[in-house]
Motif scaffolding. Structure first.
Motif, PDB file in Angstrom:
ATOM      1  N   ARG A  57      14.210  12.543  24.739  1.00  0.00           N
ATOM      2  CA  ARG A  57      14.758  11.350  24.793  1.00  0.00           C
ATOM      3  C   ARG A  57      15.794  11.188  25.560  1.00  0.00           C
ATOM      4  N   GLU A  61      18.346   5.544  24.675  1.00  0.00           N
ATOM      5  CA  GLU A  61      17.204   5.493  23.477  1.00  0.00           C
ATOM      6  C   GLU A  61      17.575   6.026  22.388  1.00  0.00           C
ATOM      7  N   SER A  64      20.248   3.362  21.055  1.00  0.00           N
ATOM      8  CA  SER A  64      19.646   1.916  21.155  1.00  0.00           C
ATOM      9  C   SER A  64      19.772   1.102  19.875  1.00  0.00           C
TER      10      SER A  64
END
Length: 183
Positions: A57, A61, A64
């Motif tokens: 990841r 992300e 987020s």
């Protein structure tokens, strides 16, 4: 039993918190304390980010959803602190009240971190003054945001009744010596 009240006294500990803005040298000093044989508790956010990036990841992300991210970090710290011995000297790279600051930074309601932060008392809180700002793989803040975070952190701890010990910028070993001498 009717009318009986449960004790709401906070859990008194021998724990010391090393806190401050991003890029204040906390993690380096915590590492130095560990090298010297002290028991330390790493920063939950940094550990979580490293674990997630190992899964492939990206940092954007992971962060987020601020409510999800900050909630995960807070619950991790809460679980870690719950299982640690209160009478053992430990050095934390951030602690529960830091979540109050980060919740406020993200515009989230800090009621839950505030409530849980009132249930524990740390022996000493060290606020590391900022040093030259450098980004790394887990920092997304700029110098202005870091200064704002520092103010929020100081406010979170002082609102909880802590007297903060400010740690000036100096070499890692000297900062470790300072923390040990004032613990």
């Amino acid at each position: 039993m009717p009318g009986r009240r449960l004790s709401l006294s906070p859990r008194e500990t021998e724990w010391c918190v090393i806190t401050g803005a991003p890029c204040s040298g906390k993690t380096a000093v915590v590492g130095e304390l560990a090298r010297r044989g002290f028991r330390v508790v790493p920063e939950a956010a940094r550990a979580h980010i490293h674990a997630e990036t190992k899964k492939g990841r990206r940092l954007d992300e992971i962060k987020s959803d601020p409510a999800r991210f900050e909630g995960h970090i807070f619950r991790t710290k809460l679980a870690v602190e719950a299982r640690l011995p209160a009478r053992e000297q430990l050095f934390f790279d951030r602690a529960l009240p830091d979540s109050i600051a980060y919740y406020r930074l993200e515009g989230l309601d800090p009621a839950e971190p505030e409530r849980h932060s009132r249930r524990v008392r740390y022996r000493r809180v060290f606020l590391f003054e900022r040093i030259e700002f450098m980004k790394d793989s887990v920092r997304t803040e700029d110098a202005e945001t870091a200064a704002h975070i520092e103010r929020l952190i100081e406010e979170a701890y002082t609102d909880l009744g802590y007297t903060i010990v400010r740690v000036p910028g100096m070499p890692v070993g000297e900062r470790a010596d300072f923390v040990i001498a004032h613990s």
